[in-house]
Design a protein around this motif. Sequence first.
Motif, PDB file in Angstrom:
ATOM      1  N   GLU A  39       0.845  -1.213   0.000  1.00 24.52           N
ATOM      2  CA  GLU A  39       0.000   0.000   0.000  1.00 24.52           C
ATOM      3  C   GLU A  39       0.878   1.260   0.000  1.00 24.52           C
ATOM      4  O   GLU A  39       0.568   2.240  -0.697  1.00 24.52           O
ATOM      5  N   THR A  40       1.986   1.220   0.732  1.00 29.60           N
ATOM      6  CA  THR A  40       2.867   2.408   0.737  1.00 29.60           C
ATOM      7  C   THR A  40       3.496   2.594  -0.649  1.00 29.60           C
ATOM      8  O   THR A  40       3.691   3.729  -1.104  1.00 29.60           O
ATOM      9  N   VAL A  94      -0.610   6.096   5.312  1.00 21.68           N
ATOM     10  CA  VAL A  94      -1.150   4.741   5.106  1.00 21.68           C
ATOM     11  C   VAL A  94      -1.356   4.141   6.494  1.00 21.68           C
ATOM     12  O   VAL A  94      -0.410   4.045   7.274  1.00 21.68           O
TER      13      VAL A  94
END
Length: 236
Positions: free
Chosen positions: A117-118, A200
């Motif tokens: 996700e990062t 995030v």
Amino acid sequence: MVTALIVAAGKGKRMGLGYNKQYLLIDGKEVISRTIDVFEEAEFIDNIVVVVSKDEIEYFKENIVERYGYKKIEAIVCGGEERQHSVYNGLVECKRSDIVVIHDGARPFVKKEHILETINMAKKYGASALAVKAKDTVKLVEGDFFQQTLDRNSIYFIQTPQTFQYQLILRAHEYAKEKGIFATDDTSLVEQLGKKVAVVEGSYDNIKITTKEDIYLAELILKKMKFFKKEVAIFV
Ligand SMILES: Nc1ccn([C@@H]2O[C@H](COP(=O)(O)OP(=O)(O)OP(=O)(O)O)[C@@H](O)[C@H]2O)c(=O)n1
Ligand SMILES: C[C@](O)(CO)[C@H](O)COP(=O)(O)O
């Protein structure tokens, strides 16, 4: 190309073991190995650069890289006096990378899906980092007294990985070097360039093993991870 830059060149002073906490065994395996495992097994990580203390390079090569047979480690770099210097020394070895995932070697419980996700957010916004919302009330202190209560809803505790487009984070470190700016994390340096960093949501399990209390917490987190892994295996 996505490179994981893992920094493990600290002295572990607050842990007080008399040796680098990266080599502390948690349920029989070194902290740094548990951390590297996550990135070695992540299909979206192309290679790994590890930053270690100059006097630990041979030990690290023999007892970690060769012993566990890591294939993705492309460079082992000497650390510096401060974490910021260690990151910079590692960045110099990442010139072929488009995205750099900068992670503390002392955070072995980071989740693969959070790392990804990062990366996706860094591709979109240039920079991103894992963070978790404050759970307690947060106050500023001056001397012996609380001075101000902060709005808890806008307070996050930032973790790693902190993930960046390579040219941005290199520019941020070079600017900091030129201006004599010091920071305890990498997103602060990017903010000095006027860039925003995407948040995030991470996990409270993604602790940085720092003091002795964290050893017991780490053992509990590992037990929990093993339980859920076994539970999933039963139902699969
Ligand atoms: N000069 C330094 C200092 C820290 N780190 C790394 O940055 C991460 C976060 O730093 P911290 O938890 O502070 O580790 P230490 O500096 O080892 O701890 P202490 O401050 O207690 O000495 C750790 O994985 C540490 O190895 C590093 O690579 N180079
Ligand atoms: C980078 C970091 O882990 C983000 O929370 C933290 O700033 C490292 O601080 P340390 O003093 O080097 O442990």
